[in-house]
Design an enzyme around this catalytic site. Structure first.
Site, mmCIF file in Angstrom:
data_model
loop_
_atom_site.group_PDB
_atom_site.id
_atom_site.type_symbol
_atom_site.label_atom_id
_atom_site.label_comp_id
_atom_site.label_asym_id
_atom_site.label_seq_id
_atom_site.Cartn_x
_atom_site.Cartn_y
_atom_site.Cartn_z
ATOM 1 C CD GLU A 1 -3.770 -1.537 0.755
ATOM 2 O OE1 GLU A 1 -4.094 0.353 0.583
ATOM 3 O OE2 GLU A 1 -4.059 -1.898 0.384
ATOM 4 C CD GLU B 1 -2.316 4.692 3.524
ATOM 5 O OE1 GLU B 1 -3.662 4.587 3.138
ATOM 6 O OE2 GLU B 1 -2.413 6.171 3.686
#
Lengths: 213, 213
Positions: free
Chosen positions: B111, B113
């Site tokens: 991910e 972020e």
DNA sequence: TATGGATCCATA
DNA sequence: TATGGATCCATA
């Protein structure tokens, strides 16, 4: 307000069956989350359902906090030692109470979640950290169910959206509670958004208790 | 961009030492996160530091995603079976690649972020769920460090603020990477906020790959 | 400065 | 409708 969905981990179920002060804590929480009403003079909570996302969320928590703090003596904003002292980073737990009976101490941490759904993951993680570090003995999260959340601020926490992640709390005493309005009616007042709905009542903070020791 | 902070769980360290395809994955990730530059024609990433929260975040990820997708053949938006099929609730993992070598399959979920810090808790929880269910073999989160985040949109994810929760991933192969700009200069262009900075490039989605099978 | 939150957006 | 995100607010 009424409770409509619930998930209780096996560890929490066991505690509820075997520990009378944990059962008392649970009953205080249930009574408190059922106490909010709308409009203010009503006996039940009726939400305006004129359109999607039409209500704000802040005033919803008001009566629940009042009951917890003023009737049941829970505290607000209890810091965890692991965050405050050890890591020196991260904020407090929303609501907290220490139950003592026959020399037995049980500490319950709770979060009333009406922030963005992603914020509920932080709440869950914070409570999980408290449980893993042995700073609390039971964790509780209160949140609206999806049906109610549809008429609240877009993307607020709802029981169903957090549900797939409940299993991350397995092995720990954790209770998730999903609440719903008793009625839907496009003629009741809208719950205001923004800071208008913010209560000015000063909250019963843990640090004030500590300071008074 | 440059990597400035890193946290690697013991399980991930072990994998990096013993598994050459995991090491390859790690090297692809590191090369990719170091690739973003600003302004676009520069060789390094220089952030405008004229005032707090003055830059948007969306274009930052652009070159990293491009390298991952176009050079290294990673995919975007890979659904987890536990969410998509079993619980029928919850979105995909941001970036994903399957590495195969000598009949050994290793799946890496990542991910990038730049959303609100609370959103990073959801990302971490999603990757953790994937690890616990055996759907990925290594999890990675990329995020700015605090010093850089100071000049980005208020409350974006930063390494330091998520750090107290890293221990929730103990027992699983997890890598957290904190990146920083190479330079700070109030005279470079601001990174636009809002949708202006949104790339129109179509992304290499996992479902498109699946659809083509 | 630090931190939880509240709100609305973009895309599928 | 569902979902991750981007942005800014309020308070200490």
């Amino acid at each position: 307000m009424k409770i409509e969905k619930e998930f209780i981990t096996d560890e929490a179920k066991e505690l509820l069956l075997t520990d009378s002060i944990i059962l008392q804590a649970y009953n205080e929480v249930k009574t408190s989350i059922c106490s909010p009403v709308w409009p203010m003079k009503s006996k039940i909570f009726t939400i305006n359902n004129i359109e999607k996302n039409c209500n704000g969320v802040v005033p919803i928590k008001e009566l629940c906090y009042t009951l917890l703090e003023e009737t049941y003596n829970w505290y607000r904003e209890k810091p965890l030692d692991v965050l405050k002292l050890e890591k020196k980073k991260g904020g407090p737990i929303d609501v907290y109470k220490e139950f003592i009976k026959n020399n037995d101490l049980k500490r319950v941490g709770m979060e009333f979640e009406t922030g963005n759904i992603s914020s509920a993951h932080r709440s869950m993680n914070k409570l999980l950290l408290g449980l893993k570090r042995g700073e609390i003995d039971l964790a509780v999260i209160l949140m609206p169910i999806k049906q109610l959340a549809y008429y609240l601020t877009d993307r607020v926490t709802n029981f169903e959206e957090l549900e797939p992640y409940f299993e991350l709390t397995e092995g720990h005493p954790f209770i998730f509670i999903g609440f719903n309005a008793e009625a839907y009616d496009p003629n009741v007042p809208l719950i205001p958004k923004g800071s208008d709905g913010m209560s000015k009542r000063s909250i019963k903070k843990w640090k004030d208790k500590i300071g008074n020791k």
